[in-house]
Design a protein around this motif. Structure first.
Motif, PDB file in Angstrom:
ATOM      1  N   PHE A  79      -2.881 -28.419 117.892  1.00 32.02           N
ATOM      2  CA  PHE A  79      -2.424 -27.811 116.463  1.00 32.02           C
ATOM      3  C   PHE A  79      -1.390 -28.251 116.199  1.00 32.02           C
ATOM      4  O   PHE A  79      -1.189 -28.495 114.627  1.00 32.02           O
ATOM      5  CB  PHE A  79      -2.824 -26.467 116.154  1.00 32.02           C
ATOM      6  CG  PHE A  79      -4.404 -25.992 115.684  1.00 32.02           C
ATOM      7  CD1 PHE A  79      -5.035 -25.830 114.518  1.00 32.02           C
ATOM      8  CD2 PHE A  79      -5.001 -25.637 116.896  1.00 32.02           C
ATOM      9  CE1 PHE A  79      -6.789 -26.260 114.589  1.00 32.02           C
ATOM     10  CE2 PHE A  79      -6.069 -25.189 116.830  1.00 32.02           C
ATOM     11  CZ  PHE A  79      -7.149 -25.946 115.403  1.00 32.02           C
ATOM     12  N   LEU A 114      -2.232 -31.955 114.631  1.00 28.44           N
ATOM     13  CA  LEU A 114      -3.508 -31.834 113.863  1.00 28.44           C
ATOM     14  C   LEU A 114      -2.353 -31.423 112.854  1.00 28.44           C
ATOM     15  O   LEU A 114      -2.131 -32.014 112.070  1.00 28.44           O
ATOM     16  CB  LEU A 114      -4.142 -30.743 113.726  1.00 28.44           C
ATOM     17  CG  LEU A 114      -4.629 -30.947 112.520  1.00 28.44           C
ATOM     18  CD1 LEU A 114      -5.637 -32.246 112.892  1.00 28.44           C
ATOM     19  CD2 LEU A 114      -5.797 -29.959 112.939  1.00 28.44           C
ATOM     20  N   TRP A 123       0.011 -34.775 111.871  1.00 29.17           N
ATOM     21  CA  TRP A 123      -0.676 -36.269 111.558  1.00 29.17           C
ATOM     22  C   TRP A 123      -1.235 -36.176 109.640  1.00 29.17           C
ATOM     23  O   TRP A 123      -1.064 -35.953 108.968  1.00 29.17           O
ATOM     24  CB  TRP A 123      -2.228 -35.950 112.227  1.00 29.17           C
ATOM     25  CG  TRP A 123      -3.316 -37.208 111.893  1.00 29.17           C
ATOM     26  CD1 TRP A 123      -3.314 -38.710 111.890  1.00 29.17           C
ATOM     27  CD2 TRP A 123      -4.591 -36.793 110.589  1.00 29.17           C
ATOM     28  NE1 TRP A 123      -4.052 -39.295 111.180  1.00 29.17           N
ATOM     29  CE2 TRP A 123      -4.197 -38.642 110.064  1.00 29.17           C
ATOM     30  CE3 TRP A 123      -4.168 -36.211 110.123  1.00 29.17           C
ATOM     31  CZ2 TRP A 123      -5.419 -38.144 108.738  1.00 29.17           C
ATOM     32  CZ3 TRP A 123      -5.768 -36.275 109.179  1.00 29.17           C
ATOM     33  CH2 TRP A 123      -6.517 -37.647 108.753  1.00 29.17           C
TER      34      TRP A 123
END
Length: 63
Positions: free
Chosen positions: A30, A33, A36
């Motif tokens: 996470f 993520l 990103w």
């Protein structure tokens, strides 16, 4: 049944490391993520968000 599992798990050496490894994998996933999402280019996000509305690339589905 729970008593059996608890007793069995207590006999496994290093069993406490498995939940920590799982937590670390979850946390790292996470974080990557999240990174990103905030570093993705705005052009890429716009292009990908327009894909469902693009009629030129859709296949004709016959029922």
């Amino acid at each position: 049944m729970l008593k059996f599992v608890k007793g069995y798990m207590e006999n496994i050496e290093g069993v406490a490391t498995y939940p920590m490894i799982s937590l670390m994998i979850f946390f790292v996933f996470f974080v990557v993520l999240f990174w990103w999402v905030f570093t993705a280019s705005k052009e890429y996000v716009k292009e990908v968000s327009d894909i469902p509305l693009d009629n030129n690339n859709q296949q004709n589905i016959e029922l």
